[in-house]
Design an enzyme around this catalytic site. Structure first.
Site, PDB file in Angstrom:
ATOM      1  N   CYS A 253      80.509 136.752  41.708  1.00 50.16           N
ATOM      2  CA  CYS A 253      81.481 137.061  42.770  1.00 50.16           C
ATOM      3  C   CYS A 253      82.891 136.593  42.361  1.00 50.16           C
ATOM      4  O   CYS A 253      83.072 135.476  41.884  1.00 50.16           O
ATOM      5  CB  CYS A 253      81.056 136.375  44.067  1.00 50.16           C
ATOM      6  SG  CYS A 253      82.162 136.770  45.435  1.00 50.16           S
TER       7      CYS A 253
ATOM      8  N   CYS B 262      85.389 130.552  46.748  1.00 50.08           N
ATOM      9  CA  CYS B 262      84.859 129.639  47.777  1.00 50.08           C
ATOM     10  C   CYS B 262      84.295 128.386  47.087  1.00 50.08           C
ATOM     11  O   CYS B 262      83.345 128.492  46.292  1.00 50.08           O
ATOM     12  CB  CYS B 262      83.783 130.346  48.584  1.00 50.08           C
ATOM     13  SG  CYS B 262      84.282 132.018  49.075  1.00 50.08           S
TER      14      CYS B 262
ATOM     15  N   CYS C 257      80.452 127.533  46.686  1.00 51.54           N
ATOM     16  CA  CYS C 257      79.479 128.584  46.407  1.00 51.54           C
ATOM     17  C   CYS C 257      79.005 128.641  44.963  1.00 51.54           C
ATOM     18  O   CYS C 257      79.800 128.654  44.021  1.00 51.54           O
ATOM     19  CB  CYS C 257      80.055 129.933  46.818  1.00 51.54           C
ATOM     20  SG  CYS C 257      78.817 131.242  46.715  1.00 51.54           S
TER      21      CYS C 257
ATOM     22  N   CYS D 142      67.823 139.343  56.930  1.00 53.02           N
ATOM     23  CA  CYS D 142      69.257 139.232  56.627  1.00 53.02           C
ATOM     24  C   CYS D 142      69.493 139.431  55.138  1.00 53.02           C
ATOM     25  O   CYS D 142      69.004 138.646  54.318  1.00 53.02           O
ATOM     26  CB  CYS D 142      69.769 137.844  56.994  1.00 53.02           C
ATOM     27  SG  CYS D 142      69.444 137.387  58.685  1.00 53.02           S
TER      28      CYS D 142
ATOM     29  N   CYS E 192      70.256 142.432  59.518  1.00 44.38           N
ATOM     30  CA  CYS E 192      71.550 141.765  59.416  1.00 44.38           C
ATOM     31  C   CYS E 192      72.006 141.902  57.970  1.00 44.38           C
ATOM     32  O   CYS E 192      71.173 141.900  57.067  1.00 44.38           O
ATOM     33  CB  CYS E 192      71.401 140.286  59.780  1.00 44.38           C
ATOM     34  SG  CYS E 192      72.954 139.354  59.611  1.00 44.38           S
TER      35      CYS E 192
ATOM     36  N   CYS F 215      77.512 137.744  63.792  1.00 46.14           N
ATOM     37  CA  CYS F 215      76.936 136.457  63.399  1.00 46.14           C
ATOM     38  C   CYS F 215      78.023 135.743  62.619  1.00 46.14           C
ATOM     39  O   CYS F 215      78.428 136.200  61.545  1.00 46.14           O
ATOM     40  CB  CYS F 215      75.708 136.692  62.524  1.00 46.14           C
ATOM     41  SG  CYS F 215      75.024 135.180  61.824  1.00 46.14           S
TER      42      CYS F 215
ATOM     43  N   ARG G 231      72.238 128.845  64.845  1.00 45.65           N
ATOM     44  CA  ARG G 231      71.267 128.717  63.752  1.00 45.65           C
ATOM     45  C   ARG G 231      71.488 127.449  62.945  1.00 45.65           C
ATOM     46  O   ARG G 231      72.575 127.221  62.414  1.00 45.65           O
ATOM     47  CB  ARG G 231      71.316 129.935  62.821  1.00 45.65           C
ATOM     48  CG  ARG G 231      70.270 129.841  61.699  1.00 45.65           C
ATOM     49  CD  ARG G 231      70.091 131.131  60.916  1.00 45.65           C
ATOM     50  NE  ARG G 231      69.864 132.233  61.805  1.00 45.65           N
ATOM     51  CZ  ARG G 231      70.700 133.274  61.924  1.00 45.65           C
ATOM     52  NH1 ARG G 231      71.766 133.345  61.180  1.00 45.65           N
ATOM     53  NH2 ARG G 231      70.449 134.234  62.787  1.00 45.65           N
TER      54      ARG G 231
HETATM   55  N1  SAM Z   1      79.845 137.096  49.955  1.00 53.23           N
HETATM   56  C1  SAM Z   1      79.685 137.199  51.348  1.00 53.23           C
HETATM   57  C2  SAM Z   1      80.642 136.315  52.108  1.00 53.23           C
HETATM   58  O1  SAM Z   1      81.048 135.301  51.562  1.00 53.23           O
HETATM   59  O2  SAM Z   1      80.932 136.626  53.257  1.00 53.23           O
HETATM   60  C3  SAM Z   1      78.275 136.966  51.850  1.00 53.23           C
HETATM   61  C4  SAM Z   1      77.429 135.868  51.245  1.00 53.23           C
HETATM   62  S1  SAM Z   1      78.022 134.216  51.464  1.00 53.23           S
HETATM   63  C5  SAM Z   1      77.045 133.325  50.319  1.00 53.23           C
HETATM   64  C6  SAM Z   1      77.485 133.788  53.106  1.00 53.23           C
HETATM   65  C7  SAM Z   1      77.747 132.402  53.625  1.00 53.23           C
HETATM   66  O3  SAM Z   1      76.831 131.476  53.085  1.00 53.23           O
HETATM   67  C8  SAM Z   1      79.092 131.763  53.365  1.00 53.23           C
HETATM   68  O4  SAM Z   1      80.081 132.235  54.210  1.00 53.23           O
HETATM   69  C9  SAM Z   1      78.801 130.293  53.634  1.00 53.23           C
HETATM   70  O5  SAM Z   1      79.034 129.982  55.005  1.00 53.23           O
HETATM   71  C10 SAM Z   1      77.312 130.177  53.328  1.00 53.23           C
HETATM   72  N2  SAM Z   1      77.095 129.354  52.123  1.00 53.23           N
HETATM   73  C11 SAM Z   1      77.282 129.750  50.847  1.00 53.23           C
HETATM   74  N3  SAM Z   1      77.031 128.740  49.987  1.00 53.23           N
HETATM   75  C12 SAM Z   1      76.685 127.668  50.740  1.00 53.23           C
HETATM   76  C13 SAM Z   1      76.335 126.329  50.434  1.00 53.23           C
HETATM   77  N4  SAM Z   1      76.293 125.877  49.183  1.00 53.23           N
HETATM   78  N5  SAM Z   1      76.023 125.498  51.446  1.00 53.23           N
HETATM   79  C14 SAM Z   1      76.069 125.949  52.730  1.00 53.23           C
HETATM   80  N6  SAM Z   1      76.404 127.197  53.078  1.00 53.23           N
HETATM   81  C15 SAM Z   1      76.723 128.052  52.104  1.00 53.23           C
HETATM   82 FE1  SF4 Z   2      81.514 135.180  46.926  1.00 51.66          FE
HETATM   83 FE2  SF4 Z   2      80.116 133.020  47.491  1.00 51.66          FE
HETATM   84 FE3  SF4 Z   2      82.530 133.336  48.523  1.00 51.66          FE
HETATM   85 FE4  SF4 Z   2      80.503 134.930  49.381  1.00 51.66          FE
HETATM   86  S1  SF4 Z   2      80.674 132.712  49.648  1.00 51.66           S
HETATM   87  S2  SF4 Z   2      82.595 135.537  48.849  1.00 51.66           S
HETATM   88  S3  SF4 Z   2      79.329 135.100  47.476  1.00 51.66           S
HETATM   89  S4  SF4 Z   2      82.051 133.097  46.334  1.00 51.66           S
END
Ligand code: SAM
Ligand code: SF4
Ligand code: DTB
Length: 336
Positions: free
Chosen positions: A56, A60, A63, A100, A131, A191, A263
């Site tokens: 990606c 973030c 992530c 989901c 979802c 959500c 959740r």
């Molecule tokens: N890429 C898309 C986005 O960011 O909207 C969808 C997938 S993203 C992984 C979905 C959510 O997972 C993120 O917004 C975050 O809130 C949660 N998430 C991701 N990594 C995480 C982590 N290490 N610990 C807790 N929540 C996490």
């Molecule tokens: Fe990409 Fe992870 Fe951010 Fe979702 S949370 S946009 S998968 S970097």
């Protein structure tokens, strides 16, 4: 475009006052509100699948799937419709009522839309709620997903507007609200929640909850994730939120978002049974079931089944969400 409610339903000082209540008083109020809108011993079960892993472009800081950090995640292509159907069938057999599907994208591309829409149709045909969480959408994409039958779209604000750019710089809080607005306009359920334990203050937690509760229409579903620290990401060493503060935040969320399903999302694997039980008492009423989240392990299915048994928790059926607690529920309390 989503607007904050003009009347600003929750002010910062009102929210701060909730956080400052004595713990038992806060939990009593949260449990009381919970019983006004939900059967107290029902918890909804969703199953998560990563239909597109890693690679990606976003940054973030929490992530594992961002291309910018050296994590153990191996990028993969979008799963086939057949693979998704097979996985959804096993999720259904495990008692999940919602499936989901997550993708590690900034947002879907036009070339993905047909395959995504086909997945939605096939999962719905199994009798499950659907979802997706695919990142930022434009208006047309939201309409296409709705027309394919998508019930919920997950798009988290993740943290407070004030703290947002400490966590993500490749998009803004406003960008997230815009997608949420398109999802609403298209007629899907929202959500939307966030993550605790990213170095934010209690004020940030309150501010994130205000952003959600003060939306014109608050999200039907609010995931509260405890950060799963991922080696290689900037937040790998972030301080854990203290368990009592985590419970407190769930209770404040329940009071501010009385009709939303809350959740208890990522992070349960490192939570004790007692902590999870307190979160359910404070108003959490949904979990992810199944051995995996997106790229990390979840609580084993059997452990969850055993905990539900010990706590007398039963599964919330899809049509019970947002409905007043059943009048036949003997545990219902009178609310002054
Ligand atoms: N890429 C898309 C986005 O960011 O909207 C969808 C997938 S993203 C992984 C979905 C959510 O997972 C993120 O917004 C975050 O809130 C949660 N998430 C991701 N990594 C995480 C982590 N290490 N610990 C807790 N929540 C996490
Ligand atoms: Fe990409 Fe992870 Fe951010 Fe979702 S949370 S946009 S998968 S970097
Ligand atoms: C949400 O709020 N949490 C889920 C889901 N929405 C997509 C994701 C949790 C991810 C946990 C870390 C991982 O497994 O990579």
């Amino acid at each position: 475009m989503v607007q904050f409610n003009n009347s600003q339903k929750w002010s910062a000082s009102e929210v701060q006052a909730l956080f400052e209540l004595p713990f038992s008083e806060l939990l009593y109020q949260a449990q009381t509100v919970h019983r006004q809108h939900f059967a107290p011993n029902e918890v909804q079960k969703s199953r998560l699948v990563n239909i597109k892993t890693g690679g990606c472009p976003e940054d973030c800081k929490y992530c594992s799937q961002s291309i910018r950090y050296a994590t153990e995640v191996q990028p993969s292509k979008l799963m086939s419709v057949e693979e998704v159907i097979a996985d959804a069938k096993s999720a259904k057999a495990d008692g999940a009522s919602r499936y989901c599907m997550g993708a590690a994208w900034r947002g879907p591309k036009a070339r993905h839309m047909d395959q995504l829409c086909e997945m939605i149709g096939e999962v719905k045909a199994l009798g499950m709620e659907t979802c997706m969480t695919l990142g930022l959408l434009d208006r047309d994409q939201a309409i296409q997903l709705k027309q394919a039958g998508l019930d919920y779209y997950n798009h988290n604000v993740d943290t407070s507007p004030e703290y947002y750019d400490k966590i993500i710089t490749t998009r803004t809080f406003e960008d997230r609200l815009q997608t949420i607005g398109y999802v609403r306009e298209a007629g899907m359920k929202v959500c939307c929640g966030g993550i605790l334990g990213m170095g934010e203050t209690q004020q940030d937690r309150g501010s994130m909850l205000r952003a959600l509760a003060n939306l014109e229409e608050p999200p039907e579903s609010v995931p509260i994730n405890m950060l799963v620290p991922i080696p290689g990401t900037p937040l790998e060493g972030a301080n854990r939120v203290e368990p009592l503060e985590f419970i407190r935040t769930i209770a404040v969320a329940r009071i501010m978002l009385p009709k939303s399903v809350l959740r208890l999302s990522a992070g349960r694997r490192t939570m004790s049974e007692e902590l999870q039980a307190m979160c359910f008492f404070a108003g959490a009423n949904s979990i992810f079931v199944g051995d995996r989240l997106l790229t990390t392990d979840n609580v084993e299915y059997d452990h969850d089944a055993a905990l539900f048994d010990k706590l007398g928790i039963v599964e919330m059926l899809p049509d019970a969400e947002g409905e007043p607690a059943s009048s036949t529920n003997e545990f219902r309390v009178a609310v002054s």
